[in-house]
Design an enzyme around this catalytic site. Structure first.
Site, PDB file in Angstrom:
ATOM      1  N   HIS A  11       0.778  -1.550   0.245  1.00 29.64           N
ATOM      2  CA  HIS A  11      -0.029  -0.062  -0.234  1.00 29.64           C
ATOM      3  C   HIS A  11       1.102   1.430   0.271  1.00 29.64           C
ATOM      4  O   HIS A  11       1.444   1.551   0.671  1.00 29.64           O
ATOM      5  CB  HIS A  11      -0.952   0.018   1.091  1.00 29.64           C
ATOM      6  N   GLU A  38       0.978  -0.767  -5.137  1.00 25.86           N
ATOM      7  CA  GLU A  38       0.268   0.276  -5.481  1.00 25.86           C
ATOM      8  C   GLU A  38       0.459   1.836  -5.467  1.00 25.86           C
ATOM      9  O   GLU A  38       1.084   1.815  -4.435  1.00 25.86           O
ATOM     10  CB  GLU A  38      -1.070  -0.401  -4.730  1.00 25.86           C
ATOM     11  N   ASP A  40      -0.885   5.721  -6.162  1.00 22.29           N
ATOM     12  CA  ASP A  40      -2.776   6.098  -5.908  1.00 22.29           C
ATOM     13  C   ASP A  40      -1.786   7.319  -7.182  1.00 22.29           C
ATOM     14  O   ASP A  40      -0.338   7.765  -7.275  1.00 22.29           O
ATOM     15  CB  ASP A  40      -2.116   6.836  -5.444  1.00 22.29           C
ATOM     16  N   HIS A  53      -1.142  10.182  -3.378  1.00 23.13           N
ATOM     17  CA  HIS A  53      -2.075   9.970  -2.777  1.00 23.13           C
ATOM     18  C   HIS A  53      -3.512  11.119  -2.672  1.00 23.13           C
ATOM     19  O   HIS A  53      -4.294  11.145  -3.363  1.00 23.13           O
ATOM     20  CB  HIS A  53      -2.148   9.883  -1.741  1.00 23.13           C
ATOM     21  N   GLU A 135      -4.778   2.883  -8.480  1.00 23.82           N
ATOM     22  CA  GLU A 135      -6.133   3.483  -7.901  1.00 23.82           C
ATOM     23  C   GLU A 135      -5.901   4.946  -8.276  1.00 23.82           C
ATOM     24  O   GLU A 135      -5.389   5.805  -8.507  1.00 23.82           O
ATOM     25  CB  GLU A 135      -5.934   3.385  -6.306  1.00 23.82           C
TER      26      GLU A 135
HETATM   27  O1  G3P Z   1      -6.631   1.650  -2.411  1.00 24.39           O
HETATM   28  C1  G3P Z   1      -6.665   1.183  -1.056  1.00 24.39           C
HETATM   29  C2  G3P Z   1      -6.639   2.610  -0.143  1.00 24.39           C
HETATM   30  O2  G3P Z   1      -5.684   2.884  -0.003  1.00 24.39           O
HETATM   31  C3  G3P Z   1      -7.906   3.659  -0.081  1.00 24.39           C
HETATM   32  O3  G3P Z   1      -7.177   4.123   0.382  1.00 24.39           O
HETATM   33  O4  G3P Z   1      -7.164   6.677   0.724  1.00 24.39           O
HETATM   34  O5  G3P Z   1      -5.003   4.807   1.022  1.00 24.39           O
HETATM   35  O6  G3P Z   1      -5.526   5.222  -1.020  1.00 24.39           O
HETATM   36  P1  G3P Z   1      -6.392   4.518   0.552  1.00 24.39           P
HETATM   37 CA    CA Z   2      -5.201   3.909  -2.522  1.00 26.25          CA
END
Ligand code: G3P
Ligand code: CA
Length: 292
Positions: A11, A38, A40, A53, A135
């Site tokens: 993450h 991941e 963002d 993010h 994402e």
């Molecule tokens: O994408 C999964 C999780 O990361 C969603 O929350 O705010 O950390 O992007 P956030």
């Molecule tokens: Ca995310």
């Protein structure tokens, strides 16, 4: 799609150890045995996807020092107001005070292309196939700024070889409309609808509601507490053919009821039976899975 074996999703990279969404955090995640990493994503003014993010820059960069006069009237510095060349002048910073010591070393905000090239380069050197799990952040907001994200995402994924349903990628979004738009643009890549404990997702929290997601996604990414509160979501998702990747597992934020980070991971992975976890500590989740 058929459920994959349980996966570790790093993450924001190995963000428990290094500043989130930096190339070192992604490289560490790769080395720690993550299955997917991941990023963002947000868009710059000149249409480049960058790894960030927030749609704002001030929480994780030194933008206030470098561009003191570029905040909007709300006092925030929006990435969409800056070119990629300007973003490259910034230093990335740790978001949280209890993690990587602030002011040490030097980090940058990477472009999505740079992130992919890092992961693919490490894949070549290690012989592993670590996937990416992008994402797209706030796509409706970006569209309103004149910066649609979906085509930009697909163009970059295509350029780097992520074309077919079996490619090592999941595309995720909190916005169903954006996932539908990706399908309308012809994408057959695996998609995951993120869900939070807020009113807008209530319509999905029934067998019929969950089943409706299967029209535009292959899985769900719920806040982990949603599964504790309503574990039947898991069966409904299974019945609809959807995989389940809850977020976010953090060794430094373990709910009291679990006792330890490992106990929490075991609860979700082996008792509730989810297909993977978003974690800031990919090494810890890797160890829990490998010990079985
Ligand atoms: O994408 C999964 C999780 O990361 C969603 O929350 O705010 O950390 O992007 P956030
Ligand atoms: Ca995310």
């Amino acid at each position: 799609m058929s459920p994959p074996s349980r996966i570790v999703i790093a993450h924001r990279g190995a963000s428990g150890y290094l500043p989130e969404h930096t190339l070192p955090a992604y490289a560490l995640a790769h080395g720690m045995g993550a299955d997917y990493i991941e990023p963002d994503l947000v868009l710059t003014r000149d249409g480049h996807l960058i790894c960030l993010h927030d749609i704002y820059l001030q929480a994780t960069t030194n933008v206030e020092q470098v561009f003191p006069s570029r905040a909007r009237e709300d006092g925030r510095w929006y990435a969409a107001d800056f070119s990629l060349a300007e973003i490259r002048r910034l230093e990335a910073r740790e978001r949280l005070s209890n993690r990587f010591p602030r002011g040490r070393s030097r980090f940058a905000v990477p472009s999505f292309a740079e992130m992919i090239e890092l992961v693919q380069g490490l894949n070549e050197r290690t012989g592993r196939t670590v996937g990416i799990y992008p994402e797209i952040k706030a796509p409706a907001w970006h569209r309103a700024q004149g910066l649609p994200m979906e085509a930009a995402l697909l163009e970059l994924l295509e350029r780097y070889g992520y074309r077919k349903p079996g490619a090592p990628v999941f595309v995720q979004s909190f916005e169903p409309e954006s996932l539908k738009r990706l399908r309308a643009l012809g994408s057959k890549l695996p998609q995951v609808l993120l869900m939070a404990e807020v009113e807008q997702y209530q319509r999905f929290l029934s067998p019929e509601g969950i089943a409706s997601i299967a029209a535009f996604a292959d899985g769900i990414g719920p806040a982990k507490t949603m599964l504790e509160r309503q574990p039947e979501l898991i069966g409904w998702a299974r019945d609809a053919g959807l995989i389940i990747h809850p977020y976010t597992f953090r060794a430094d934020q373990v709910p009291d009821r679990h006792g330890s980070h490992e106990a929490e991971l075991e609860r979700y992975l082996f008792e509730l039976g989810v297909d993977g976890v978003f974690t800031d500590y990919p090494d810890r989740a890797r160890a829990v899975l490998d010990d079985r």
